[in-house]
Design an enzyme around this catalytic site. Structure first.
Site, PDB file in Angstrom:
ATOM      1  N   ASP A 128      31.846  -8.398  92.805  1.00 33.52           N
ATOM      2  CA  ASP A 128      31.887  -7.379  92.070  1.00 33.52           C
ATOM      3  C   ASP A 128      33.204  -6.747  92.081  1.00 33.52           C
ATOM      4  O   ASP A 128      33.234  -5.361  91.551  1.00 33.52           O
ATOM      5  CB  ASP A 128      30.794  -6.471  92.608  1.00 33.52           C
ATOM      6  CG  ASP A 128      29.470  -7.042  92.145  1.00 33.52           C
ATOM      7  OD1 ASP A 128      29.456  -7.706  91.162  1.00 33.52           O
ATOM      8  OD2 ASP A 128      28.383  -6.445  92.595  1.00 33.52           O
TER       9      ASP A 128
ATOM     10  N   ARG B  87      22.390 -15.900  84.283  1.00 33.94           N
ATOM     11  CA  ARG B  87      21.460 -15.372  85.434  1.00 33.94           C
ATOM     12  C   ARG B  87      20.176 -15.509  85.362  1.00 33.94           C
ATOM     13  O   ARG B  87      19.287 -14.746  85.012  1.00 33.94           O
ATOM     14  CB  ARG B  87      21.844 -13.651  85.274  1.00 33.94           C
ATOM     15  CG  ARG B  87      23.373 -13.629  85.573  1.00 33.94           C
ATOM     16  CD  ARG B  87      23.791 -12.285  85.600  1.00 33.94           C
ATOM     17  NE  ARG B  87      23.367 -11.464  86.826  1.00 33.94           N
ATOM     18  CZ  ARG B  87      23.467 -10.201  87.120  1.00 33.94           C
ATOM     19  NH1 ARG B  87      23.864  -9.196  86.262  1.00 33.94           N
ATOM     20  NH2 ARG B  87      23.138  -9.709  88.062  1.00 33.94           N
TER      21      ARG B  87
ATOM     22  N   ARG C  35      27.037   3.516  84.444  1.00 31.82           N
ATOM     23  CA  ARG C  35      25.929   2.645  85.231  1.00 31.82           C
ATOM     24  C   ARG C  35      26.168   2.539  86.540  1.00 31.82           C
ATOM     25  O   ARG C  35      25.013   2.600  87.417  1.00 31.82           O
ATOM     26  CB  ARG C  35      25.935   1.246  84.582  1.00 31.82           C
ATOM     27  CG  ARG C  35      25.368   1.305  83.085  1.00 31.82           C
ATOM     28  CD  ARG C  35      24.887  -0.299  82.822  1.00 31.82           C
ATOM     29  NE  ARG C  35      24.084  -0.699  83.565  1.00 31.82           N
ATOM     30  CZ  ARG C  35      23.632  -1.818  83.485  1.00 31.82           C
ATOM     31  NH1 ARG C  35      23.657  -2.750  82.205  1.00 31.82           N
ATOM     32  NH2 ARG C  35      22.787  -2.476  84.211  1.00 31.82           N
TER      33      ARG C  35
ATOM     34  N   LYS D 184      24.688   1.669  94.600  1.00 31.37           N
ATOM     35  CA  LYS D 184      23.705   1.656  93.590  1.00 31.37           C
ATOM     36  C   LYS D 184      23.051   0.200  93.657  1.00 31.37           C
ATOM     37  O   LYS D 184      21.695   0.252  93.684  1.00 31.37           O
ATOM     38  CB  LYS D 184      24.755   1.266  92.186  1.00 31.37           C
ATOM     39  CG  LYS D 184      23.939   0.557  91.077  1.00 31.37           C
ATOM     40  CD  LYS D 184      24.725   0.358  90.217  1.00 31.37           C
ATOM     41  CE  LYS D 184      25.438  -0.894  90.091  1.00 31.37           C
ATOM     42  NZ  LYS D 184      24.756  -2.058  89.145  1.00 31.37           N
ATOM     43  N   ASN D 185      23.689  -0.856  94.248  1.00 30.95           N
ATOM     44  CA  ASN D 185      22.802  -2.091  94.281  1.00 30.95           C
ATOM     45  C   ASN D 185      21.778  -1.931  95.486  1.00 30.95           C
ATOM     46  O   ASN D 185      20.972  -2.773  95.661  1.00 30.95           O
ATOM     47  CB  ASN D 185      23.609  -3.281  94.371  1.00 30.95           C
ATOM     48  CG  ASN D 185      24.483  -3.671  92.967  1.00 30.95           C
ATOM     49  OD1 ASN D 185      23.855  -2.846  91.811  1.00 30.95           O
ATOM     50  ND2 ASN D 185      25.478  -4.247  92.978  1.00 30.95           N
TER      51      ASN D 185
ATOM     52  N   CYS E 293      23.031 -12.174  80.606  1.00 29.15           N
ATOM     53  CA  CYS E 293      23.829 -10.790  80.027  1.00 29.15           C
ATOM     54  C   CYS E 293      25.362 -10.979  80.403  1.00 29.15           C
ATOM     55  O   CYS E 293      25.548 -12.299  80.409  1.00 29.15           O
ATOM     56  CB  CYS E 293      23.446  -9.641  81.367  1.00 29.15           C
ATOM     57  SG  CYS E 293      24.437 -10.277  83.026  1.00 29.15           S
TER      58      CYS E 293
HETATM   59  C1  EPZ Z   1      23.520  -8.933  92.674  1.00 27.67           C
HETATM   60  O1  EPZ Z   1      23.128  -9.597  91.407  1.00 27.67           O
HETATM   61  C2  EPZ Z   1      24.253  -7.850  92.308  1.00 27.67           C
HETATM   62  N1  EPZ Z   1      23.262  -6.946  91.607  1.00 27.67           N
HETATM   63  C3  EPZ Z   1      25.413  -7.926  91.329  1.00 27.67           C
HETATM   64  O2  EPZ Z   1      25.953  -6.911  91.178  1.00 27.67           O
HETATM   65  C4  EPZ Z   1      26.458  -9.178  92.125  1.00 27.67           C
HETATM   66  O3  EPZ Z   1      27.438  -9.418  91.378  1.00 27.67           O
HETATM   67  C5  EPZ Z   1      25.609 -10.018  92.560  1.00 27.67           C
HETATM   68  O4  EPZ Z   1      24.369  -9.865  93.381  1.00 27.67           O
HETATM   69  C6  EPZ Z   1      26.306 -11.213  93.737  1.00 27.67           C
HETATM   70  O5  EPZ Z   1      26.724 -10.384  94.786  1.00 27.67           O
HETATM   71  C7  EPZ Z   1      22.368  -6.151  92.065  1.00 27.67           C
HETATM   72  O6  EPZ Z   1      22.263  -6.007  93.193  1.00 27.67           O
HETATM   73  C8  EPZ Z   1      21.677  -5.340  90.900  1.00 27.67           C
HETATM   74  P1  EPZ Z   1      22.450 -13.304  92.854  1.00 27.67           P
HETATM   75  P2  EPZ Z   1      21.994 -10.854  91.451  1.00 27.67           P
HETATM   76  O7  EPZ Z   1      21.125 -13.499  92.476  1.00 27.67           O
HETATM   77  O8  EPZ Z   1      21.052 -10.370  92.511  1.00 27.67           O
HETATM   78  C9  EPZ Z   1      22.305 -17.482  90.572  1.00 27.67           C
HETATM   79  C10 EPZ Z   1      27.115  -5.353  89.352  1.00 27.67           C
HETATM   80  O9  EPZ Z   1      28.191  -5.267  88.858  1.00 27.67           O
HETATM   81  N2  EPZ Z   1      20.773 -17.428  90.427  1.00 27.67           N
HETATM   82  O10 EPZ Z   1      23.013 -13.255  94.223  1.00 27.67           O
HETATM   83  O11 EPZ Z   1      21.402 -10.945  90.084  1.00 27.67           O
HETATM   84  C11 EPZ Z   1      22.926 -16.547  89.562  1.00 27.67           C
HETATM   85  O12 EPZ Z   1      23.135 -16.700  88.308  1.00 27.67           O
HETATM   86  C12 EPZ Z   1      26.333  -6.336  89.621  1.00 27.67           C
HETATM   87  O13 EPZ Z   1      26.872  -4.492  90.194  1.00 27.67           O
HETATM   88  C13 EPZ Z   1      19.896 -18.446  90.030  1.00 27.67           C
HETATM   89  O14 EPZ Z   1      20.486 -19.493  89.634  1.00 27.67           O
HETATM   90  O15 EPZ Z   1      22.992 -11.947  91.889  1.00 27.67           O
HETATM   91  C14 EPZ Z   1      24.558 -16.518  90.240  1.00 27.67           C
HETATM   92  O16 EPZ Z   1      25.189 -17.600  89.869  1.00 27.67           O
HETATM   93  C15 EPZ Z   1      26.553  -7.612  88.706  1.00 27.67           C
HETATM   94  N3  EPZ Z   1      18.705 -18.270  89.979  1.00 27.67           N
HETATM   95  C16 EPZ Z   1      23.894 -16.702  91.684  1.00 27.67           C
HETATM   96  O17 EPZ Z   1      22.711 -17.391  91.578  1.00 27.67           O
HETATM   97  C17 EPZ Z   1      18.005 -17.123  90.315  1.00 27.67           C
HETATM   98  O18 EPZ Z   1      16.610 -17.044  90.460  1.00 27.67           O
HETATM   99  C18 EPZ Z   1      24.003 -15.340  92.573  1.00 27.67           C
HETATM  100  O19 EPZ Z   1      23.361 -14.556  91.846  1.00 27.67           O
HETATM  101  C19 EPZ Z   1      19.050 -16.020  90.830  1.00 27.67           C
HETATM  102  C20 EPZ Z   1      20.220 -16.381  91.037  1.00 27.67           C
END
Ligand code: EPZ
Length: 426
Positions: free
Chosen positions: A310, A125, A402, A22-23, A120
C-alpha cells in the site's frame, strides 16, 4: 466530480496528525455484528469507505451512530438484533472489505447470503481462502449467481486452519468467525499485519479469547457470547507512510503525530537510505530533508513486517526524481502499477516488466492532468505533484476520499499548495 490541484515546489514544514486506520476501522465495524450490545470505536477516520460499510451494516440491522466524542470522532455500532443476513451486490461491489460481514453474520445467525466482491483494479483478488476457512469451521457454502450462500445451523466448530499464503482479509475473516465457534481454532501461517492485533484487542475487549495475533499462529478459544466494549482504532500506518514519503519528496521537516513509526519501519529504512532523515518520537516520527537530491533505492513489497504494497506507488513517486535507477518489485498484487503511466505523464522515466518496475530518476517533473484507478495510486500522483514544476491536477478524487481524511487540509497546513476543485464537468 472533485479534483485536487497541486502547485509544486513548496517545502513542507509542520505537523500532521494521523487518523485512525481505514483498514482496521472497517474490520472493527463488522465486529459489531457479533454482539447485541453497543461497540464504541474511538479514533475513527471519517472516510468514504467507513460510510459505505456503515450503509451496509444499517441494512443488516446495526444502528450506526457517528459522533464527535471528547477525544475526537467516534462511532457507536449497536445490533440488538440482526434483521437481515443479506449483503447485496450493489453494496459489496463498492468496497471489497464488505465481504467480511459474511463470517460475523454466520457466527451470529447461522446463515448468510453475501455477494462475491469480484476483481478490482489492482488484481483478481479471489476470496477462496476466506471461503475455505469458513468451511473448515463447519460452514456449508454454495455459490450461485454471484452470491455466497452460507449455512451453519448448529453453529461453527473450532478447527485448525492452514493458510497456504499470508492473507490479511482471510485471517481477519477467520478470526471474526471463530470467536463464537465452539472449541479451539488455530490459524497457521496467519497474516501478521498490525491490523490483526488491533482486531484481536477489540474482540478480546468484547469478551473473546484470541491469543497470538501479530504472529503467524493465532489461537482462538470460542466463547458463547460477546458483549459491548470501547476500543480505539490504531493509527493508520499507510497514511503515516504516505506523508513520510510526501515530506521526503517535497523537502522540509514534517512531524507525524498520533502514530507509530515502527509500524512502517521497512519504509522508513528505505527513506533513510534514499537520503532523508528519520527521527523517531514517542507519539510518531519526523521526516526531514534539506537540499540534496535523493538517491535511488530498490524495494520489494512483502507481507508485514516487510514493505507494504500500500506504499509502493508512493515510494515509486519518490524515486522518479532520485539520482540513479531504482528497481521496484511488487509481489502481493499482480496489477499494481497503474500509476506508472500517469507518473510518466508528469515526465517520469519508468519501464515495467511483469512485477518489476525500473525507475530512472529525472531532474524535473512537470505538472499535468492525471488520474488513477485506485486509492494509493492516486495519492502517489499528489506526491509527485508536490515536487513537479507548475500545476498537477489529479482527477477522480473519489479514490483518495476512500482512504485519506482531509488530505488537502493536512498537507496545506504544512505549506503545500493543494486545493480541491469542485467540477461537475469531469
Ligand atoms: C488488505 O487487502 C488491504 N485491504 C489492502 O489494502 C492491502 O493491500 C492488502 O491487505 C495487503 O496488505 C484492506 O484491509 C481492506 P490479502 P486483502 O488477502 O485482505 C491473495 C488499500 O489500498 N488472496 O492480504 O484483500 C490476494 O489476491 C488496500 O487500502 C487469495 O489468493 O489482501 C493477494 O495476492 C488495497 N485468495 C494476496 O493473497 C484469498 O482468498 C494478499 O491479499 C485472499 C487473498
Amino acid at each position: 466530480m472533485d479534483r485536487i490541484a497541486i502547485t509544486g515546489g513548496a517545502r513542507l514544514e509542520g505537523e500532521i496528525a494521523i487518523s485512525g486506520a481505514k483498514n482496521s476501522a472497517i474490520k472493527l465495524m463488522t465486529a459489531s455484528l457479533l454482539t447485541d450490545e453497543p461497540l464504541r470505536l474511538t479514533n475513527m477516520p471519517r472516510l468514504a469507505d467507513t460510510r459505505f460499510l456503515g450503509q451496509l451494516l444499517r441494512r443488516l440491522g446495526v444502528d450506526v451512530d457517528e459522533r464527535d466524542g471528547v477525544a475526537g470522532p467516534e462511532t457507536v455500532l449497536h445490533a440488538p438484533e440482526v434483521t437481515s443476513a443479506f449483503a447485496p451486490y450493489d453494496l459489496v461491489r463498492q468496497m471489497r472489505a464488505s465481504f467480511n460481514v459474511l463470517g460475523p453474520l454466520l457466527a451470529r445467525t447461522g446463515h448468510a447470503k453475501v455477494s462475491l466482491p469480484g476483481g478490482c483494479a489492482i488484481g483478481a483478488r479471489p476470496v477462496d481462502l476466506h471461503l475455505k476457512a469458513l468451511e473448515t469451521l463447519g460452514a456449508h457454502i454454495d455459490l450461485h449467481e454471484g452470491y455466497v450462500y452460507a449455512q451453519a445451523p448448529r453453529g461453527l466448530k473450532g478447527a485448525e486452519i492452514d493458510f497456504p499464503i499470508s492473507s490479511v482479509g482471510a485471517t481477519e475473516h477467520a478470526m471474526l468467525a471463530a470467536v463464537l465457534a465452539e472449541g479451539v481454532t488455530v490459524l497457521n501461517n496467519a497474516a501478521r499485519e498490525p491490523e490483526l492485533e488491533d482486531l484481536a484487542q477489540c474482540l478480546n475487549a468484547m469478551g473473546a479469547l484470541v491469543e497470538g495475533a501479530g504472529t503467524a499462529t493465532i489461537t482462538i478459544t470460542g466463547v458463547s457470547k460477546l458483549h459491548g466494549a470501547t476500543h480505539a482504532v490504531m493509527p493508520d500506518r499507510i497514511e503515516t507512510g504516505t506523508y513520510a514519503v510526501a515530506a521526503a519528496m517535497a523537502g522540509g521537516e514534517v512531524r507525524l503525530t498520533h502514530t507509530r513509526g515502527d509500524f512502517i519501519q521497512a519504509l522508513l529504512d528505505r527513506i533513510e537510505q534514499a537520503g532523508a532523515e528519520v527521527i523517531h518520537a514517542n507519539d510518531g516520527v519526523t521526516i526531514k530533508r534539506n537540499g540534496a537530491r535523493l538517491r535511488a533505492v530498490d524495494i520489494e513489497t512483502d507481507p508485514y513486517p516487510g514493505l507494504a504494497t500500500d506504499v509502493q506507488a508512493q515510494f515509486m513517486a519518490l524515486m522518479t526524481m532520485a539520482q540513479g535507477e531504482s528497481v521496484i518489485r511488487e509481489t502481493i498484487f499482480e496489477n499494481r502499477f497503474m500509476h506508472v503511466s500517469e507518473l510518466s505523464r508528469l515526465g517520469a522515466d519508468i519501464t515495467v516488466q511483469g512485477g518489476e518496475a525500473r525507475v530512472r530518476g529525472v531532474e524535473t517533473l512537470e505538472g499535468a492532468q492525471v488520474m488513477a484507478t485506485d486509492l494509493r495510486a492516486s495519492v502517489s500522483l499528489v506526491i509527485a505533484g508536490l515536487a513537479a514544476r507548475g500545476e498537477t491536477v489529479v482527477n477522480r478524487v473519489y479514490h483518495l476520499d476512500r482512504g485519506f481524511e482531509r488530505l488537502e487540509e493536512k498537507l496545506g497546513a504544512c505549506g503545500a499548495r493543494v486545493r480541491r476543485l469542485s467540477d461537475s464537468a469531469d
